[in-house]
Design an enzyme around this catalytic site. Structure first.
Site, PDB file in Angstrom:
ATOM      1  N   ARG A 226     -45.113   6.435 -51.558  1.00 53.92           N
ATOM      2  CA  ARG A 226     -45.322   7.845 -51.853  1.00 53.92           C
ATOM      3  C   ARG A 226     -46.821   8.143 -51.831  1.00 53.92           C
ATOM      4  NH1 ARG A 226     -40.948   8.511 -50.602  1.00 53.92           N
ATOM      5  NH2 ARG A 226     -39.188   9.304 -51.796  1.00 53.92           N
ATOM      6  N   HIS A 274     -44.359  10.196 -42.230  1.00 49.42           N
ATOM      7  CA  HIS A 274     -43.257   9.859 -43.148  1.00 49.42           C
ATOM      8  C   HIS A 274     -41.994   9.445 -42.378  1.00 49.42           C
ATOM      9  CE1 HIS A 274     -41.660  10.590 -47.469  1.00 49.42           C
ATOM     10  NE2 HIS A 274     -41.000   9.620 -46.884  1.00 49.42           N
TER      11      HIS A 274
HETATM   12  C1  GLV Z   1     -38.248   8.192 -48.101  1.00 51.98           C
HETATM   13  O1  GLV Z   1     -39.353   8.480 -48.364  1.00 51.98           O
HETATM   14  C2  GLV Z   1     -37.326   7.636 -49.028  1.00 51.98           C
HETATM   15  O2  GLV Z   1     -37.493   7.787 -50.239  1.00 51.98           O
HETATM   16  O3  GLV Z   1     -36.376   7.003 -48.564  1.00 51.98           O
END
Ligand code: GLV
Length: 311
Positions: A226, A274
């Site tokens: 994160r 991401h």
């Molecule tokens: C992606 O960021 C997840 O939490 O799988």
């Protein structure tokens, strides 16, 4: 049996509906904002980030299924109904993709590609010291659904692997460090650090100036967990000062990464949008169908979120 979906954008609803029609025909799949759904008919939700307070309005909600492995986007809701269990995304494909991402980015930094990318911009032909994977120490922060398989894959690719987790783990071929007391020993000698921690209050800002200073000179940082884990100005300062040689960042506090972020143009930071473990919709639908089937059979919650640990 209604399941509300809020992931992938409303345009993805027809695809979700057809995937679930094949997997669990009795499930009535509706979009999150469908005005024709009565709150008491909602049994399941499959979502990423609900607006705070919304989940508490479904009196018969049985199970919340997170479309991500991390659930910080759910636990940020102060009204999250505590009695409803949460299943975290644990599709085998998500695990496999993270394993690939870990290998790809660790090899990228292991082979000093961050230097080659920076030098290419300058048309600079310059080799860089390298070694074999067996002489390279990689440190994995977090041994959860995604961290453990990644650590094992790195071990199997011959790296020397250290891991840092909440409690010590006995895993053959992996040097385990645990808790605050073990953090410095974990960092010492770690040349490539891969962050796969859950986002909790304890792990916010954990990759900061003090942490980076404890890594050896020339170390590299990968964050696939994160954005809150990494203090970006500290990382940029360590890169500019030469203590840290390169970084790969897949996650950010604000996504998409704003155009004015210095990260976009930093020559030694690789930005990925991401995508580290993002499984396709069919894979996620299979996991959700399995989760609902297991829950309906005997209330088993697959890959359950534990509120006492925060992940
Ligand atoms: C992606 O960021 C997840 O939490 O799988």
């Amino acid at each position: 049996m209604i399941m509300l979906v809020k992931t992938g954008g409303e345009a993805s609803l027809p695809e979700w509906r057809s995937l679930f029609a094949a997997l669990l025909p009795e499930l009535d799949v509706r979009w999150w904002d469908d005005p024709t759904v009565a709150a008491e008919d909602v049994a399941y939700t499959f979502l990423w980030a609900p607006e705070p307070g919304r989940l508490a309005t479904y009196p018969n909600l049985r199970l919340i299924i997170s479309s991500g492995a991390g659930v910080d986007h759910l636990t940020a809701d102060p009204h999250l109904p505590a009695h409803v269990p949460i299943a975290k995304m644990g599709a085998a494909e998500a695990v496999a993709r993270m394993r690939e991402f870990a290998l790809a980015t660790v090899f990228f930094h292991h082979r000093r590609f961050h230097s080659f990318v920076a030098n290419q911009r300058l048309k600079r032909w310059e080799d860089d010291e390298t070694t074999e994977a067996a002489n390279r120490t990689v440190g994995v922060m977090g041994l959860g659904t995604l961290g453990l398989p990644s650590a094992l894959a790195l071990r199997d690719a011959s790296f020397r692997v250290k891991a840092w987790s909440r409690s010590a783990r006995a895993i053959p071929g992996i040097e385990s460090h645990a808790g605050a007391a073990g953090f410095d020993a974990f960092l010492a000698g770690t040349e490539i650090v891969l962050c796969l921690l859950a986002a909790t209050p304890e792990t916010a800002g954990i990759v900061n100036a003090a942490t980076l200073a404890k890594l050896p000179r020339g170390a590299c940082v990968i964050n696939a967990a994160r954005g809150s884990h990494v203090v970006i100005p500290d990382l940029v300062a360590a890169l500019d000062g030469g203590h840290i040689a390169g970084a790969t960042l897949d996650v950010f506090e604000t996504e998409p990464l704003p155009a004015d972020s210095p990260v976009w143009t930093h020559p030694r930071i690789l930005v990925t949008p991401h995508v580290a473990s993002f499984p396709n919709r069919a894979a996620r639908a299979r996991f959700v169908a399995e989760a609902i089937t297991a829950f309906e059979a005997d209330r088993t919650v697959l890959n359950r979120f534990d509120a006492s640990r925060g992940y």
